[in-house]
Design a protein around this motif. Structure first.
Motif, PDB file in Angstrom:
ATOM      1  N   HIS A  71       0.816  -1.212   0.000  1.00  0.00           N
ATOM      2  CA  HIS A  71       0.000   0.000   0.000  1.00  0.00           C
ATOM      3  C   HIS A  71       0.857   1.272   0.000  1.00  0.00           C
ATOM      4  O   HIS A  71       0.355   2.357   0.293  1.00  0.00           O
ATOM      5  CB  HIS A  71      -0.924   0.018   1.219  1.00  0.00           C
ATOM      6  CG  HIS A  71      -1.838  -1.164   1.295  1.00  0.00           C
ATOM      7  ND1 HIS A  71      -3.029  -1.221   0.615  1.00  0.00           N
ATOM      8  CD2 HIS A  71      -1.713  -2.345   1.952  1.00  0.00           C
ATOM      9  CE1 HIS A  71      -3.620  -2.394   0.857  1.00  0.00           C
ATOM     10  NE2 HIS A  71      -2.834  -3.081   1.657  1.00  0.00           N
ATOM     11  N   GLY A  72       2.129   1.129  -0.315  1.00  0.00           N
ATOM     12  CA  GLY A  72       3.044   2.263  -0.255  1.00  0.00           C
ATOM     13  C   GLY A  72       3.749   2.307   1.089  1.00  0.00           C
ATOM     14  O   GLY A  72       3.331   1.667   2.056  1.00  0.00           O
ATOM     15  N   THR A  73       4.812   3.073   1.166  1.00  0.00           N
ATOM     16  CA  THR A  73       5.583   3.110   2.408  1.00  0.00           C
ATOM     17  C   THR A  73       4.810   3.723   3.569  1.00  0.00           C
ATOM     18  O   THR A  73       5.098   3.445   4.729  1.00  0.00           O
ATOM     19  CB  THR A  73       6.887   3.904   2.201  1.00  0.00           C
ATOM     20  OG1 THR A  73       6.561   5.227   1.737  1.00  0.00           O
ATOM     21  CG2 THR A  73       7.772   3.226   1.163  1.00  0.00           C
ATOM     22  N   ASP A  74       3.821   4.569   3.257  1.00  0.00           N
ATOM     23  CA  ASP A  74       3.001   5.175   4.312  1.00  0.00           C
ATOM     24  C   ASP A  74       1.671   4.457   4.505  1.00  0.00           C
ATOM     25  O   ASP A  74       0.854   4.868   5.343  1.00  0.00           O
ATOM     26  CB  ASP A  74       2.751   6.660   4.017  1.00  0.00           C
ATOM     27  CG  ASP A  74       1.940   6.895   2.747  1.00  0.00           C
ATOM     28  OD1 ASP A  74       1.648   5.921   2.013  1.00  0.00           O
ATOM     29  OD2 ASP A  74       1.592   8.063   2.479  1.00  0.00           O
ATOM     30  N   GLY A  75       1.422   3.401   3.753  1.00  0.00           N
ATOM     31  CA  GLY A  75       0.157   2.671   3.852  1.00  0.00           C
ATOM     32  C   GLY A  75      -0.988   3.316   3.112  1.00  0.00           C
ATOM     33  O   GLY A  75      -2.073   2.754   3.029  1.00  0.00           O
ATOM     34  N   MET A  76      -0.766   4.495   2.555  1.00  0.00           N
ATOM     35  CA  MET A  76      -1.826   5.246   1.879  1.00  0.00           C
ATOM     36  C   MET A  76      -1.449   5.619   0.454  1.00  0.00           C
ATOM     37  O   MET A  76      -1.800   6.692  -0.046  1.00  0.00           O
ATOM     38  CB  MET A  76      -2.178   6.504   2.682  1.00  0.00           C
ATOM     39  CG  MET A  76      -2.800   6.201   4.036  1.00  0.00           C
ATOM     40  SD  MET A  76      -4.383   5.349   3.929  1.00  0.00           S
ATOM     41  CE  MET A  76      -5.415   6.686   3.405  1.00  0.00           C
ATOM     42  N   GLY A  77      -0.711   4.731  -0.204  1.00  0.00           N
ATOM     43  CA  GLY A  77      -0.424   4.916  -1.612  1.00  0.00           C
ATOM     44  C   GLY A  77       0.624   5.955  -1.914  1.00  0.00           C
ATOM     45  O   GLY A  77       0.785   6.359  -3.074  1.00  0.00           O
ATOM     46  N   ASP A  78       1.374   6.397  -0.897  1.00  0.00           N
ATOM     47  CA  ASP A  78       2.414   7.411  -1.082  1.00  0.00           C
ATOM     48  C   ASP A  78       1.882   8.618  -1.848  1.00  0.00           C
ATOM     49  O   ASP A  78       2.477   9.080  -2.837  1.00  0.00           O
ATOM     50  CB  ASP A  78       3.634   6.810  -1.807  1.00  0.00           C
ATOM     51  CG  ASP A  78       4.387   5.827  -0.920  1.00  0.00           C
ATOM     52  OD1 ASP A  78       4.458   6.065   0.305  1.00  0.00           O
ATOM     53  OD2 ASP A  78       4.888   4.813  -1.441  1.00  0.00           O
ATOM     54  N   ALA A  79       0.763   9.128  -1.373  1.00  0.00           N
ATOM     55  CA  ALA A  79       0.151  10.334  -1.949  1.00  0.00           C
ATOM     56  C   ALA A  79      -0.059  11.358  -0.838  1.00  0.00           C
ATOM     57  O   ALA A  79      -1.196  11.724  -0.522  1.00  0.00           O
ATOM     58  CB  ALA A  79      -1.168   9.983  -2.630  1.00  0.00           C
ATOM     59  N   PRO A  80       1.023  11.849  -0.240  1.00  0.00           N
ATOM     60  CA  PRO A  80       0.881  12.703   0.954  1.00  0.00           C
ATOM     61  C   PRO A  80       0.216  14.037   0.683  1.00  0.00           C
ATOM     62  O   PRO A  80      -0.277  14.679   1.612  1.00  0.00           O
ATOM     63  CB  PRO A  80       2.329  12.891   1.418  1.00  0.00           C
ATOM     64  CG  PRO A  80       3.151  12.705   0.185  1.00  0.00           C
ATOM     65  CD  PRO A  80       2.438  11.651  -0.608  1.00  0.00           C
TER      66      PRO A  80
END
Length: 314
Positions: A85-94
């Motif tokens: 899910h990306g390194t942040d768990g949210m798709g790396d869409a900060p």
């Protein structure tokens, strides 16, 4: 529960894109009251999970108490987070609205397992518990309050593999993360509705459905488009982890809990977890021949599932 009464729901998750999408379905539903959310390690570390949950609450303009839960498994070595899910768990869409930089996590006081048990005891038999991460918090609640399993109305969980895992050749990710906790829960609860990895595969949706929703232009649709963008691009390119259909896992668990009419068929089974074999540790071993207390979701009414997802994500 009387017809038309709003359901009391507690959510235990390791958000995670699919957990987040399930949260959006629940938080925008007019049929339930989410009384608490507990976070657990899993897709990312527990503090990052808490930030992701706070971001979804902001997106949905909801104020629900969030409790810090277990940051590691009951026994064994620390788990490495999953990067699916990306390194942040949210798709790396900060930078997607609401941007991650704008989120300030305000955890409610108290341990997740204690607060979960208290919420169930407040109105025995009334609480729906939706667990879409490792089972550590739920197991701890069973140990903190031995009456907890009987106080929970229904437990809806995502986890286990009937044949082949997605974390190892044998184990599904959530069960793999804390096998001992999973075994505690399977032992303590008299009834569990379970969405396995194979059930997720059986009840997938076409990527085109998600693309059409993400183009609607609403705030939640734009957020979905941004956070799911990498996976959708990989699906377009035929990448193995994203090719084929959209495997929606955790949202199916939420939807089955919130609207039982979405469940088309189940199979009853007993289930135990391999705790001893080094290679097979975390494997869920099902016996469908004699039935049992685990209700394994087979098929769902995908038209209804799609409608609920569309309402939640857009």
């Amino acid at each position: 529960m009387p017809a038309g009464q709003r359901k009391r729901v507690w959510i235990d998750c390791d958000a995670g894109l699919d957990d987040a999408q399930g949260l959006m379905v629940a938080l925008t539903s007019d049929s339930c009251d989410v009384v608490g959310i507990s976070v657990v390690f899993g897709n990312v570390a527990a503090p990052e999970v808490a930030k992701n949950v706070a971001r979804i609450l902001s997106l949905c303009d909801r104020n629900v108490p969030v409790y810090m839960g277990a940051q590691g498994q009951l026994l064994g070595k620390p788990m490495q987070p999953c990067d699916f899910h990306g390194t942040d768990g949210m798709g790396d869409a900060p930078d997607a609205d609401p941007p991650a930089s704008s989120i300030h996590v305000r955890l409610a006081p108290g341990a997740a397992c204690v607060k979960m048990a208290e919420a169930a005891a407040d109105s025995p038999g009334d609480l729906k518990l939706i667990a879409t991460g490792p089972m550590t918090n739920v197991a701890l609640a069973c140990l903190v309050d031995p009456a907890f399993p009987s106080h929970v109305g229904t437990l809806h969980a995502m986890g286990g593999a009937e044949m082949k895992g997605n974390a190892t050749p044998y184990a599904e990710w959530n069960f793999h993360c804390d096998p001992e906790a999973t075994q505690v829960v399977l032992t303590k609860f008299d009834s569990i509705q379970l969405l396995t990895w194979e059930a997720s595969l059986r009840n997938a949706l076409p990527w085109s459905r998600l693309r059409s929703w993400s183009e609607k232009g609403t705030r939640r649709a734009k957020f979905t488009a941004a956070t799911m963008g990498a996976l959708m691009r990989e699906a377009d390119a035929g990448a193995p982890k994203s090719a084929g259909e959209w495997i929606i896992c955790d949202p199916l668990t939420f939807i089955a809990a919130l609207d039982p009419s979405t469940v088309a068929s189940i199979r009853k089974a007993s289930c135990r977890i391999d705790l001893h074999d080094k290679e097979r540790r975390g494997q869920s071993i099902f016996d469908f021949d004699k039935g049992g207390k685990v209700q394994v979701l087979e098929q769902m009414e995908m038209t209804k599932v799609s409608q609920m997802l569309e309402r939640g994500l857009t």
